[in-house]
Motif scaffolding. Structure first.
Motif, mmCIF file in Angstrom:
data_model
loop_
_atom_site.group_PDB
_atom_site.id
_atom_site.type_symbol
_atom_site.label_atom_id
_atom_site.label_comp_id
_atom_site.label_asym_id
_atom_site.label_seq_id
_atom_site.Cartn_x
_atom_site.Cartn_y
_atom_site.Cartn_z
ATOM 1 N N PRO A 47 26.388 -12.997 -9.729
ATOM 2 C CA PRO A 47 27.355 -11.897 -9.609
ATOM 3 C C PRO A 47 27.305 -11.302 -8.198
ATOM 4 O O PRO A 47 26.246 -11.260 -7.562
ATOM 5 C CB PRO A 47 26.870 -10.867 -10.637
ATOM 6 C CG PRO A 47 25.770 -11.531 -11.398
ATOM 7 C CD PRO A 47 25.221 -12.604 -10.525
ATOM 8 N N ARG B 236 31.970 -13.527 -9.305
ATOM 9 C CA ARG B 236 30.830 -14.351 -9.681
ATOM 10 C C ARG B 236 31.024 -15.752 -9.104
ATOM 11 O O ARG B 236 32.159 -16.238 -9.002
ATOM 12 C CB ARG B 236 30.689 -14.409 -11.212
ATOM 13 C CG ARG B 236 30.229 -13.083 -11.803
ATOM 14 C CD ARG B 236 30.126 -13.137 -13.300
ATOM 15 N NE ARG B 236 31.392 -12.909 -13.989
ATOM 16 C CZ ARG B 236 31.946 -11.725 -14.172
ATOM 17 N NH1 ARG B 236 31.371 -10.637 -13.685
ATOM 18 N NH2 ARG B 236 33.079 -11.603 -14.845
ATOM 19 N N ALA C 28 29.447 -11.391 -17.860
ATOM 20 C CA ALA C 28 29.559 -9.927 -17.874
ATOM 21 C C ALA C 28 29.216 -9.315 -19.230
ATOM 22 O O ALA C 28 29.036 -8.095 -19.316
ATOM 23 C CB ALA C 28 30.974 -9.510 -17.478
#
Length: 332
Positions: free
Chosen positions: A15, A26, A64
Protein backbone atom coordinates in the motif's frame (compact mmCIF):
# COMPACT_ATOMS: atom_id res chain seq x y z
CA UNK A 1 16.73 -21.16 -0.79
CA UNK A 2 15.72 -18.52 -3.32
CA UNK A 3 15.55 -19.85 -6.89
CA UNK A 4 15.94 -18.00 -10.16
CA UNK A 5 12.14 -17.88 -10.56
CA UNK A 6 11.64 -16.16 -7.20
CA UNK A 7 12.24 -12.51 -6.37
CA UNK A 8 12.09 -10.68 -3.08
CA UNK A 9 8.74 -8.99 -3.74
CA UNK A 10 6.92 -12.01 -5.15
CA UNK A 11 3.41 -12.46 -3.77
CA UNK A 12 3.16 -9.14 -1.93
CA UNK A 13 0.79 -6.18 -1.90
CA UNK A 14 2.37 -2.82 -1.05
CA UNK A 15 0.00 0.00 0.00
CA UNK A 16 1.11 3.58 -0.66
CA UNK A 17 -0.11 7.15 -0.59
CA UNK A 18 0.70 10.17 -2.77
CA UNK A 19 0.65 13.06 -0.30
CA UNK A 20 0.68 15.85 -2.87
CA UNK A 21 -2.30 14.44 -4.75
CA UNK A 22 -4.47 12.98 -1.93
CA UNK A 23 -4.39 9.67 -3.78
CA UNK A 24 -3.82 6.22 -2.35
CA UNK A 25 -2.89 3.02 -4.07
CA UNK A 26 -1.38 -0.42 -4.00
CA UNK A 27 1.24 -2.33 -5.98
CA UNK A 28 0.69 -6.10 -6.23
CA UNK A 29 2.83 -9.00 -7.40
CA UNK A 30 1.21 -12.43 -7.75
CA UNK A 31 3.84 -14.73 -9.14
CA UNK A 32 3.89 -18.03 -7.26
CA UNK A 33 0.32 -17.42 -6.09
CA UNK A 34 -1.04 -17.07 -9.62
CA UNK A 35 1.08 -20.03 -10.71
CA UNK A 36 -0.63 -22.18 -8.06
CA UNK A 37 -4.10 -20.88 -8.91
CA UNK A 38 -3.75 -21.70 -12.59
CA UNK A 39 -1.87 -24.97 -12.09
CA UNK A 40 -5.00 -26.41 -10.44
CA UNK A 41 -6.70 -26.36 -13.86
CA UNK A 42 -6.02 -26.67 -17.58
CA UNK A 43 -7.80 -23.57 -18.84
CA UNK A 44 -7.65 -22.39 -22.46
CA UNK A 45 -5.68 -19.18 -22.99
CA UNK A 46 -8.66 -16.74 -22.90
CA UNK A 47 -9.89 -18.23 -19.62
CA UNK A 48 -6.39 -18.15 -18.11
CA UNK A 49 -6.10 -14.46 -19.02
CA UNK A 50 -9.36 -13.56 -17.29
CA UNK A 51 -8.52 -15.58 -14.18
CA UNK A 52 -5.13 -13.84 -13.99
CA UNK A 53 -6.75 -10.42 -14.37
CA UNK A 54 -9.43 -11.21 -11.78
CA UNK A 55 -6.86 -12.52 -9.29
CA UNK A 56 -4.81 -9.32 -9.60
CA UNK A 57 -7.89 -7.16 -9.10
CA UNK A 58 -8.88 -9.23 -6.09
CA UNK A 59 -5.46 -8.78 -4.48
CA UNK A 60 -5.40 -5.03 -5.13
CA UNK A 61 -8.95 -4.42 -3.89
CA UNK A 62 -8.94 -6.97 -1.09
CA UNK A 63 -5.89 -5.66 0.73
CA UNK A 64 -8.01 -2.85 2.20
CA UNK A 65 -10.45 -5.11 4.06
CA UNK A 66 -10.08 -5.83 7.76
CA UNK A 67 -8.67 -8.87 9.48
CA UNK A 68 -10.76 -12.02 9.09
CA UNK A 69 -13.02 -10.45 6.44
CA UNK A 70 -13.54 -12.00 3.01
CA UNK A 71 -13.80 -10.22 -0.34
CA UNK A 72 -15.07 -11.93 -3.47
CA UNK A 73 -15.28 -10.93 -7.11
CA UNK A 74 -17.84 -12.60 -9.33
CA UNK A 75 -18.16 -12.17 -13.08
CA UNK A 76 -21.12 -13.80 -14.81
CA UNK A 77 -22.10 -13.65 -18.45
CA UNK A 78 -24.09 -15.39 -21.14
CA UNK A 79 -21.08 -16.07 -23.38
CA UNK A 80 -18.79 -19.11 -23.60
CA UNK A 81 -16.95 -17.93 -20.46
CA UNK A 82 -19.78 -18.12 -17.94
CA UNK A 83 -18.23 -17.49 -14.53
CA UNK A 84 -15.03 -16.04 -13.07
CA UNK A 85 -14.99 -16.24 -9.27
CA UNK A 86 -12.29 -15.20 -6.81
CA UNK A 87 -11.97 -14.98 -3.04
CA UNK A 88 -9.56 -12.94 -0.91
CA UNK A 89 -9.32 -14.05 2.72
CA UNK A 90 -7.83 -11.36 4.91
CA UNK A 91 -5.23 -12.52 7.44
CA UNK A 92 -6.60 -14.03 10.62
CA UNK A 93 -3.96 -12.14 12.62
CA UNK A 94 -1.41 -9.38 12.07
CA UNK A 95 1.69 -10.60 10.26
CA UNK A 96 0.00 -13.57 8.62
CA UNK A 97 -0.44 -13.82 4.84
CA UNK A 98 -3.70 -13.19 3.06
CA UNK A 99 -5.04 -16.03 0.90
CA UNK A 100 -6.45 -15.95 -2.63
CA UNK A 101 -8.22 -18.53 -4.75
CA UNK A 102 -9.88 -18.31 -8.18
CA UNK A 103 -11.96 -20.45 -10.50
CA UNK A 104 -13.69 -20.23 -13.89
CA UNK A 105 -16.51 -22.01 -15.68
CA UNK A 106 -16.71 -22.08 -19.47
CA UNK A 107 -18.31 -23.91 -22.37
CA UNK A 108 -15.51 -25.53 -24.41
CA UNK A 109 -17.81 -26.12 -27.37
CA UNK A 110 -18.56 -22.39 -27.73
CA UNK A 111 -15.18 -20.99 -26.71
CA UNK A 112 -12.82 -19.54 -29.33
CA UNK A 113 -9.31 -20.35 -28.01
CA UNK A 114 -7.83 -17.62 -30.21
CA UNK A 115 -10.54 -15.01 -29.64
CA UNK A 116 -10.55 -11.96 -27.31
CA UNK A 117 -11.05 -13.06 -23.72
CA UNK A 118 -13.36 -10.32 -22.40
CA UNK A 119 -15.70 -10.47 -25.42
CA UNK A 120 -16.35 -14.14 -24.69
CA UNK A 121 -18.04 -13.36 -21.37
CA UNK A 122 -20.93 -11.79 -23.27
CA UNK A 123 -23.60 -9.76 -21.50
CA UNK A 124 -23.60 -9.92 -17.74
CA UNK A 125 -22.35 -8.29 -14.57
CA UNK A 126 -19.31 -7.68 -12.37
CA UNK A 127 -19.95 -8.01 -8.63
CA UNK A 128 -17.98 -7.26 -5.48
CA UNK A 129 -19.02 -9.03 -2.27
CA UNK A 130 -17.66 -8.36 1.22
CA UNK A 131 -18.34 -10.78 4.07
CA UNK A 132 -17.59 -9.33 7.49
CA UNK A 133 -18.11 -12.59 9.34
CA UNK A 134 -20.71 -14.32 11.47
CA UNK A 135 -23.70 -12.23 12.52
CA UNK A 136 -23.42 -9.74 9.65
CA UNK A 137 -25.07 -9.38 6.27
CA UNK A 138 -22.65 -9.51 3.32
CA UNK A 139 -22.34 -6.35 1.22
CA UNK A 140 -22.79 -6.68 -2.52
CA UNK A 141 -22.21 -4.15 -5.29
CA UNK A 142 -22.94 -4.88 -8.96
CA UNK A 143 -22.07 -3.11 -12.20
CA UNK A 144 -22.68 -4.14 -15.83
CA UNK A 145 -19.86 -5.60 -17.87
CA UNK A 146 -18.39 -2.73 -19.87
CA UNK A 147 -15.16 -1.09 -20.98
CA UNK A 148 -13.51 -4.08 -22.63
CA UNK A 149 -11.75 -5.50 -19.54
CA UNK A 150 -12.37 -6.66 -15.99
CA UNK A 151 -10.17 -3.77 -14.81
CA UNK A 152 -12.53 -1.31 -16.53
CA UNK A 153 -15.48 -3.04 -14.84
CA UNK A 154 -13.79 -2.62 -11.45
CA UNK A 155 -13.17 1.06 -12.18
CA UNK A 156 -16.86 1.49 -13.03
CA UNK A 157 -17.84 -0.31 -9.84
CA UNK A 158 -15.91 2.13 -7.66
CA UNK A 159 -17.22 5.15 -9.57
CA UNK A 160 -20.83 3.95 -9.35
CA UNK A 161 -20.98 2.37 -5.90
CA UNK A 162 -18.43 4.39 -3.95
CA UNK A 163 -17.98 7.56 -6.05
CA UNK A 164 -14.25 6.92 -5.83
CA UNK A 165 -12.30 7.44 -9.08
CA UNK A 166 -10.06 4.39 -9.46
CA UNK A 167 -7.52 3.24 -12.04
CA UNK A 168 -5.81 -0.09 -12.60
CA UNK A 169 -2.73 -0.96 -14.65
CA UNK A 170 -2.21 -4.73 -14.87
CA UNK A 171 0.10 -7.15 -16.64
CA UNK A 172 0.58 -10.90 -16.67
CA UNK A 173 2.33 -13.47 -18.80
CA UNK A 174 3.65 -17.00 -18.81
CA UNK A 175 7.39 -17.35 -19.29
CA UNK A 176 9.99 -20.09 -19.32
CA UNK A 177 12.29 -20.36 -16.29
CA UNK A 178 14.32 -23.23 -14.89
CA UNK A 179 12.96 -25.60 -17.51
CA UNK A 180 9.28 -24.98 -16.85
CA UNK A 181 6.55 -22.44 -17.54
CA UNK A 182 5.79 -20.02 -14.72
CA UNK A 183 3.41 -17.09 -14.39
CA UNK A 184 4.41 -13.51 -13.63
CA UNK A 185 1.72 -10.99 -12.74
CA UNK A 186 1.70 -7.48 -11.34
CA UNK A 187 -0.46 -4.41 -11.10
CA UNK A 188 -0.93 -0.92 -9.72
CA UNK A 189 -4.13 0.56 -8.34
CA UNK A 190 -4.74 4.29 -7.88
CA UNK A 191 -7.74 5.68 -6.00
CA UNK A 192 -8.78 9.11 -4.82
CA UNK A 193 -8.83 9.35 -1.03
CA UNK A 194 -12.43 9.07 0.24
CA UNK A 195 -12.25 12.45 2.00
CA UNK A 196 -11.26 14.09 -1.29
CA UNK A 197 -13.79 12.46 -3.59
CA UNK A 198 -17.29 13.43 -4.53
CA UNK A 199 -17.38 17.07 -3.48
CA UNK A 200 -17.75 18.16 -7.07
CA UNK A 201 -20.03 15.35 -8.30
CA UNK A 202 -22.56 16.79 -10.72
CA UNK A 203 -24.96 13.86 -10.70
CA UNK A 204 -24.43 13.18 -14.40
CA UNK A 205 -22.98 10.03 -15.92
CA UNK A 206 -20.92 10.30 -19.08
CA UNK A 207 -19.49 6.79 -19.33
CA UNK A 208 -20.44 3.73 -21.34
CA UNK A 209 -23.96 2.40 -20.61
CA UNK A 210 -24.69 5.52 -18.56
CA UNK A 211 -22.03 4.73 -15.96
CA UNK A 212 -20.17 7.39 -14.00
CA UNK A 213 -16.53 8.28 -14.68
CA UNK A 214 -13.91 10.27 -12.79
CA UNK A 215 -14.89 13.38 -14.78
CA UNK A 216 -18.41 13.15 -13.35
CA UNK A 217 -17.09 13.04 -9.78
CA UNK A 218 -14.03 15.29 -9.56
CA UNK A 219 -13.74 19.00 -10.27
CA UNK A 220 -11.07 21.68 -9.99
CA UNK A 221 -7.84 20.80 -8.20
CA UNK A 222 -9.03 17.27 -7.41
CA UNK A 223 -9.53 16.62 -11.11
CA UNK A 224 -6.11 18.11 -11.95
CA UNK A 225 -4.40 15.89 -9.37
CA UNK A 226 -6.19 12.82 -10.69
CA UNK A 227 -5.40 13.53 -14.32
CA UNK A 228 -1.75 14.28 -13.56
CA UNK A 229 -1.16 11.03 -11.64
CA UNK A 230 -2.95 9.02 -14.32
CA UNK A 231 -0.69 10.46 -16.99
CA UNK A 232 2.29 9.38 -14.89
CA UNK A 233 0.83 5.91 -14.38
CA UNK A 234 0.33 5.55 -18.13
CA UNK A 235 4.11 5.66 -18.64
CA UNK A 236 4.54 2.32 -16.90
CA UNK A 237 6.09 -0.54 -18.86
CA UNK A 238 5.04 -4.19 -18.66
CA UNK A 239 8.46 -5.29 -17.41
CA UNK A 240 8.20 -2.77 -14.57
CA UNK A 241 5.04 -4.54 -13.40
CA UNK A 242 6.19 -8.15 -13.75
CA UNK A 243 9.94 -8.17 -14.37
CA UNK A 244 12.51 -9.26 -11.80
CA UNK A 245 14.58 -6.05 -11.76
CA UNK A 246 12.23 -3.27 -10.64
CA UNK A 247 11.00 -3.43 -7.05
CA UNK A 248 7.62 -1.91 -6.11
CA UNK A 249 9.31 0.92 -4.19
CA UNK A 250 11.62 1.73 -7.08
CA UNK A 251 8.61 1.73 -9.40
CA UNK A 252 6.74 4.21 -7.18
CA UNK A 253 9.73 6.53 -7.04
CA UNK A 254 10.13 6.36 -10.81
CA UNK A 255 6.48 7.10 -11.46
CA UNK A 256 5.51 9.47 -8.67
CA UNK A 257 8.64 11.02 -7.13
CA UNK A 258 7.12 14.51 -7.43
CA UNK A 259 3.83 13.40 -5.82
CA UNK A 260 5.33 12.59 -2.42
CA UNK A 261 4.97 8.80 -2.36
CA UNK A 262 4.78 7.19 1.07
CA UNK A 263 4.66 3.42 1.53
CA UNK A 264 3.17 1.33 4.32
CA UNK A 265 3.75 -2.23 5.49
CA UNK A 266 3.56 -4.80 2.72
CA UNK A 267 1.03 -7.63 2.93
CA UNK A 268 2.13 -11.09 1.84
CA UNK A 269 -0.36 -13.24 -0.05
CA UNK A 270 -0.55 -16.96 -0.80
CA UNK A 271 -2.80 -19.36 -2.64
CA UNK A 272 -5.28 -20.80 -0.17
CA UNK A 273 -8.60 -22.61 -0.25
CA UNK A 274 -11.21 -22.81 2.51
CA UNK A 275 -12.85 -26.05 1.39
CA UNK A 276 -13.19 -28.91 3.88
CA UNK A 277 -15.26 -32.06 4.43
CA UNK A 278 -17.27 -30.20 7.08
CA UNK A 279 -18.22 -27.44 4.62
CA UNK A 280 -19.35 -30.00 2.05
CA UNK A 281 -21.48 -31.69 4.71
CA UNK A 282 -23.01 -28.37 5.65
CA UNK A 283 -23.86 -27.56 2.04
CA UNK A 284 -25.58 -30.96 1.71
CA UNK A 285 -27.46 -30.72 5.01
CA UNK A 286 -30.53 -29.20 3.31
CA UNK A 287 -31.16 -32.35 1.25
CA UNK A 288 -33.41 -35.29 2.08
CA UNK A 289 -32.33 -38.93 1.98
CA UNK A 290 -34.08 -39.25 -1.39
CA UNK A 291 -32.10 -36.30 -2.75
CA UNK A 292 -28.87 -37.78 -1.42
CA UNK A 293 -29.68 -41.12 -3.10
CA UNK A 294 -29.75 -39.36 -6.47
CA UNK A 295 -26.23 -38.08 -5.78
CA UNK A 296 -24.89 -41.51 -4.81
CA UNK A 297 -22.59 -43.27 -7.28
CA UNK A 298 -22.78 -46.92 -8.35
CA UNK A 299 -20.00 -47.54 -5.82
CA UNK A 300 -22.30 -46.40 -3.02
CA UNK A 301 -20.58 -43.11 -2.17
CA UNK A 302 -21.25 -39.42 -2.64
CA UNK A 303 -18.35 -37.48 -4.15
CA UNK A 304 -17.59 -33.76 -4.29
CA UNK A 305 -14.77 -31.85 -5.96
CA UNK A 306 -13.69 -28.32 -5.02
CA UNK A 307 -13.88 -26.06 -8.08
CA UNK A 308 -11.11 -23.84 -6.70
CA UNK A 309 -8.38 -26.25 -5.62
CA UNK A 310 -9.46 -29.59 -7.06
CA UNK A 311 -9.71 -31.37 -3.70
CA UNK A 312 -11.74 -34.60 -3.95
CA UNK A 313 -14.06 -35.75 -1.15
CA UNK A 314 -15.93 -39.01 -0.68
CA UNK A 315 -18.77 -39.59 1.79
CA UNK A 316 -21.01 -42.34 3.07
CA UNK A 317 -24.49 -41.21 1.92
CA UNK A 318 -26.01 -42.35 5.22
CA UNK A 319 -24.05 -39.57 6.97
CA UNK A 320 -25.38 -36.78 4.74
CA UNK A 321 -28.50 -34.60 4.67
CA UNK A 322 -31.04 -33.75 7.32
CA UNK A 323 -32.24 -37.39 7.43
CA UNK A 324 -28.77 -38.84 8.07
CA UNK A 325 -28.87 -42.15 9.96
CA UNK A 326 -25.18 -42.32 10.86
CA UNK A 327 -22.56 -39.87 12.06
CA UNK A 328 -19.31 -39.31 10.15
CA UNK A 329 -17.36 -41.11 12.87
CA UNK A 330 -19.55 -44.17 12.47
CA UNK A 331 -19.74 -44.19 8.69
CA UNK A 332 -16.27 -43.45 7.31
Amino acid sequence: MTTLSQIAWDDTILPFQLDRSDIRGRVARLDGTLDQILSQHDYPAPVEALVAEAALLTALIGQAIKLRWKLSLQVRGDGPIRIIATDYYAPSAEGEPARIRAWASYDPDRLDPEGPAFDQIGQGYFAVLIDQGAGTLPYQGITPLSGGSLAACAESYFAQSEQLPTRFMLAWRRERAEGRDIWRAGGVMLQVMPASSGSGASGGASGEQGLMTANDILKGEESENWNRTNILLSTIQEDELIGPKVSPTDLLVRLFHEEGPRVFDAQSVRFGCSCSPEKVRTSLSIYSAKDISHMTTDEGIVTADCQFCGAHYEFDPATLGFEATRTPDDGE
